[in-house]
Design a protein around this motif. Structure first.
Motif, PDB file in Angstrom:
ATOM      1  N   ILE A   1       0.859  -1.188   0.000  1.00 33.33           N
ATOM      2  CA  ILE A   1       0.000   0.000   0.000  1.00 33.33           C
ATOM      3  C   ILE A   1       0.894   1.236   0.000  1.00 33.33           C
ATOM      4  CG2 ILE A   1      -1.943   1.150   1.136  1.00 33.33           C
ATOM      5  CD1 ILE A   1      -2.316  -1.429   2.802  1.00 33.33           C
ATOM      6  N   ALA A   2       0.485   2.267  -0.715  1.00 32.49           N
ATOM      7  CA  ALA A   2       1.209   3.540  -0.704  1.00 32.49           C
ATOM      8  C   ALA A   2       0.209   4.677  -0.792  1.00 32.49           C
ATOM      9  CB  ALA A   2       2.198   3.619  -1.869  1.00 32.49           C
ATOM     10  N   VAL A   3       0.534   5.776  -0.132  1.00 37.61           N
ATOM     11  CA  VAL A   3      -0.270   6.987  -0.226  1.00 37.61           C
ATOM     12  C   VAL A   3       0.459   7.963  -1.123  1.00 37.61           C
ATOM     13  CG1 VAL A   3      -1.288   8.914   1.052  1.00 37.61           C
ATOM     14  CG2 VAL A   3      -1.246   6.628   2.068  1.00 37.61           C
ATOM     15  N   SER A   4      -0.259   8.585  -2.037  1.00 36.52           N
ATOM     16  CA  SER A   4       0.331   9.569  -2.939  1.00 36.52           C
ATOM     17  C   SER A   4       1.088  10.631  -2.158  1.00 36.52           C
ATOM     18  CB  SER A   4      -0.769  10.234  -3.768  1.00 36.52           C
ATOM     19  OG  SER A   4      -0.302  11.405  -4.381  1.00 36.52           O
ATOM     20  N   LYS A   5       2.200  11.105  -2.734  1.00 39.51           N
ATOM     21  CA  LYS A   5       2.971  12.168  -2.096  1.00 39.51           C
ATOM     22  C   LYS A   5       2.132  13.427  -1.925  1.00 39.51           C
ATOM     23  CE  LYS A   5       7.363  10.448  -4.002  1.00 39.51           C
ATOM     24  NZ  LYS A   5       7.940  10.026  -2.721  1.00 39.51           N
ATOM     25  N   PHE A   6       1.105  13.574  -2.749  1.00 34.67           N
ATOM     26  CA  PHE A   6       0.224  14.734  -2.652  1.00 34.67           C
ATOM     27  C   PHE A   6      -1.049  14.399  -1.871  1.00 34.67           C
ATOM     28  CE2 PHE A   6       2.621  14.927  -6.631  1.00 34.67           C
ATOM     29  CZ  PHE A   6       3.344  16.089  -6.410  1.00 34.67           C
ATOM     30  N   LYS A   7      -1.096  13.167  -1.321  1.00 32.06           N
ATOM     31  CA  LYS A   7      -2.207  12.707  -0.480  1.00 32.06           C
ATOM     32  C   LYS A   7      -3.549  12.769  -1.205  1.00 32.06           C
ATOM     33  CE  LYS A   7       0.199  13.986   3.770  1.00 32.06           C
ATOM     34  NZ  LYS A   7       0.152  14.701   5.055  1.00 32.06           N
ATOM     35  N   SER A   8      -3.510  12.624  -2.532  1.00 35.72           N
ATOM     36  CA  SER A   8      -4.735  12.707  -3.306  1.00 35.72           C
ATOM     37  C   SER A   8      -5.315  11.346  -3.649  1.00 35.72           C
ATOM     38  CB  SER A   8      -4.482  13.479  -4.609  1.00 35.72           C
ATOM     39  OG  SER A   8      -3.494  12.822  -5.391  1.00 35.72           O
ATOM     40  N   HIS A   9      -4.512  10.294  -3.496  1.00 36.91           N
ATOM     41  CA  HIS A   9      -5.016   8.962  -3.775  1.00 36.91           C
ATOM     42  C   HIS A   9      -4.189   7.909  -3.045  1.00 36.91           C
ATOM     43  CE1 HIS A   9      -2.191  10.011  -7.129  1.00 36.91           C
ATOM     44  NE2 HIS A   9      -1.684   8.849  -6.787  1.00 36.91           N
ATOM     45  N   VAL A  10      -4.750   6.718  -2.969  1.00 28.57           N
ATOM     46  CA  VAL A  10      -4.092   5.569  -2.343  1.00 28.57           C
ATOM     47  C   VAL A  10      -3.869   4.515  -3.420  1.00 28.57           C
ATOM     48  CG1 VAL A  10      -4.324   3.714  -0.636  1.00 28.57           C
ATOM     49  CG2 VAL A  10      -5.075   6.030  -0.074  1.00 28.57           C
ATOM     50  N   LEU A  11      -2.685   3.920  -3.415  1.00 28.30           N
ATOM     51  CA  LEU A  11      -2.322   2.851  -4.348  1.00 28.30           C
ATOM     52  C   LEU A  11      -2.150   1.565  -3.563  1.00 28.30           C
ATOM     53  CD1 LEU A  11       0.459   4.943  -6.010  1.00 28.30           C
ATOM     54  CD2 LEU A  11      -1.472   4.097  -7.307  1.00 28.30           C
ATOM     55  N   PHE A  12      -2.607   0.446  -4.127  1.00 32.72           N
ATOM     56  CA  PHE A  12      -2.314  -0.823  -3.461  1.00 32.72           C
ATOM     57  C   PHE A  12      -2.309  -1.964  -4.471  1.00 32.72           C
ATOM     58  CE2 PHE A  12      -6.787   0.224  -2.869  1.00 32.72           C
ATOM     59  CZ  PHE A  12      -7.474  -0.922  -3.253  1.00 32.72           C
ATOM     60  N   CYS A  13      -1.563  -3.001  -4.116  1.00 37.10           N
ATOM     61  CA  CYS A  13      -1.414  -4.187  -4.949  1.00 37.10           C
ATOM     62  C   CYS A  13      -2.415  -5.251  -4.516  1.00 37.10           C
ATOM     63  CB  CYS A  13      -0.006  -4.778  -4.818  1.00 37.10           C
ATOM     64  SG  CYS A  13       1.335  -3.647  -5.195  1.00 37.10           S
ATOM     65  N   LEU A  14      -2.897  -6.020  -5.473  1.00 38.54           N
ATOM     66  CA  LEU A  14      -3.779  -7.147  -5.196  1.00 38.54           C
ATOM     67  C   LEU A  14      -3.230  -8.392  -5.886  1.00 38.54           C
ATOM     68  CD1 LEU A  14      -7.248  -5.435  -5.762  1.00 38.54           C
ATOM     69  CD2 LEU A  14      -6.248  -6.046  -3.555  1.00 38.54           C
ATOM     70  N   TRP A  15      -3.375  -9.538  -5.231  1.00 41.39           N
ATOM     71  CA  TRP A  15      -2.916 -10.818  -5.767  1.00 41.39           C
ATOM     72  C   TRP A  15      -4.073 -11.810  -5.705  1.00 41.39           C
ATOM     73  CZ3 TRP A  15      -0.882 -15.143  -2.418  1.00 41.39           C
ATOM     74  CH2 TRP A  15      -0.415 -16.218  -3.195  1.00 41.39           C
ATOM     75  N   ASN A  16      -4.199 -12.659  -6.731  1.00 43.86           N
ATOM     76  CA  ASN A  16      -5.349 -13.561  -6.811  1.00 43.86           C
ATOM     77  C   ASN A  16      -5.187 -14.847  -6.000  1.00 43.86           C
ATOM     78  OD1 ASN A  16      -3.461 -14.909  -8.423  1.00 43.86           O
ATOM     79  ND2 ASN A  16      -4.940 -15.450 -10.018  1.00 43.86           N
TER      80      ASN A  16
END
Length: 290
Positions: free
Chosen positions: A122-137
């Motif tokens: 999981i990562a939060v944008s440096k500008f705090k405008s969105h959240v990124l995360f990885c998913l695995w099946n």
């Protein structure tokens, strides 16, 4: 050719400028850096539900999870749990085990009957405008696939699911096998450590490059990942006791080492480009710098 050979042999030895003592040996799974010089940790240590031996008196460890989950921070702590991403505000919510109260994302996709997506990095944008995360099946070998979610947030970390990007393939070819850790670069690129490769896309999800180690003979095994102020990508090669420095276009720059380096797993970086290293079996966090 000579330049390539020289690059493949280059290594930069950094100094350990500080350490954060943990009081006992821990398997560091994921880590966040807070200013000034504090960290939050996720560890694979069930006995750390009793965290009395951690260095809270030094106020260096803000939150410590004994659960081995992926984490990120932006005023709220984001953490992966089963098939969801949740948030919390303090360490005290974890003293008696995880009780999910605030769900940021949970599986609700057309693939739900086929895959049970498990959240990873999981990562939060440096500008705090969105959240990124990885998913695995949660499948293996040829059936293993992954994807990255990019969800815009509103105030107080509330997700705006109407503004969401899914990154999964490039020209109908899957991008990820088992995406593990994730970081957003200063140029907006999305950097993901995967099986034997670091996969980098632009902010919209178009593939920019794959970095597969600095030698055709290397057994590259990437885990924790972060990016410095020059948009260089720093990735922990845990099983080979190395850290790779790669530029924003995927060119290998050098290996980063320090005295006693062993199984670096979790990486984080502060505003001064000091790199925090959590090793897989260590009693301290190493802070390294030029």
């Amino acid at each position: 050719m000579a330049l390539t050979q020289a690059q493949s042999l280059s290594s930069e030895i950094l100094s350990i400028v500080n350490t954060i003592a943990l009081g006992k040996r821990c398997y560091i799974f994921d880590m966040i850096t807070h200013e000034p010089g504090n960290v939050s940790l996720s560890m694979v240590n069930p006995d750390l539900c009793d965290d009395s031996n951690l260095s809270y008196k030094q106020k260096k460890v803000i939150i410590a999870l004994p659960t081995g989950c992926y984490i990120a921070y932006s005023g709220l702590l984001f953490y992966g749990f089963e098939n969801m991403i949740a948030t919390c505000g303090s360490n005290f919510e974890f003293r008696n085990g995880i009780t999910v109260k605030n769900i940021f994302w949970t599986q609700n996709t057309p693939e739900a009957n086929t895959y049970s997506w498990k959240p990873h990095g999981i990562a939060v944008s440096k500008f705090k405008s969105h959240v990124l995360f990885c998913l695995w099946n949660q499948k293996f070998r040829q059936q293993s696939i992954g994807k990255v979610m990019k969800i815009r947030t509103e105030k107080n970390g509330v997700p705006n699911n109407r503004t969401c990007i899914e990154i999964q393939s490039d020209k109908n070819t899957p991008l990820y096998v088992c995406p593990t850790y994730i970081a957003e670069n200063g140029n907006g690129d999305i950097c993901v450590s995967d099986v034997r490769a670091v996969v980098v896309t632009d902010a919209g999800g178009l593939l920019r490059f794959r970095y597969e180690g600095n030698s055709s003979k290397s057994n590259f095994d990437p885990y924790g990942i972060c990016c410095d102020s020059s948009c260089n990508i720093i990735v922990a090669d845990m099983k080979n006791d190395k850290i790779h420095m790669v530029d924003k276009d995927g060119e290998f720059l050098h290996h980063v080492t320090y005295e006693g380096i062993k199984m670096p797993r979790a990486l984080s970086i502060d505003s001064n480009d000091h790199v925090y290293v959590g090793e897989w079996d260590s009693d301290s966090i190493k802070i390294i710098s030029r």
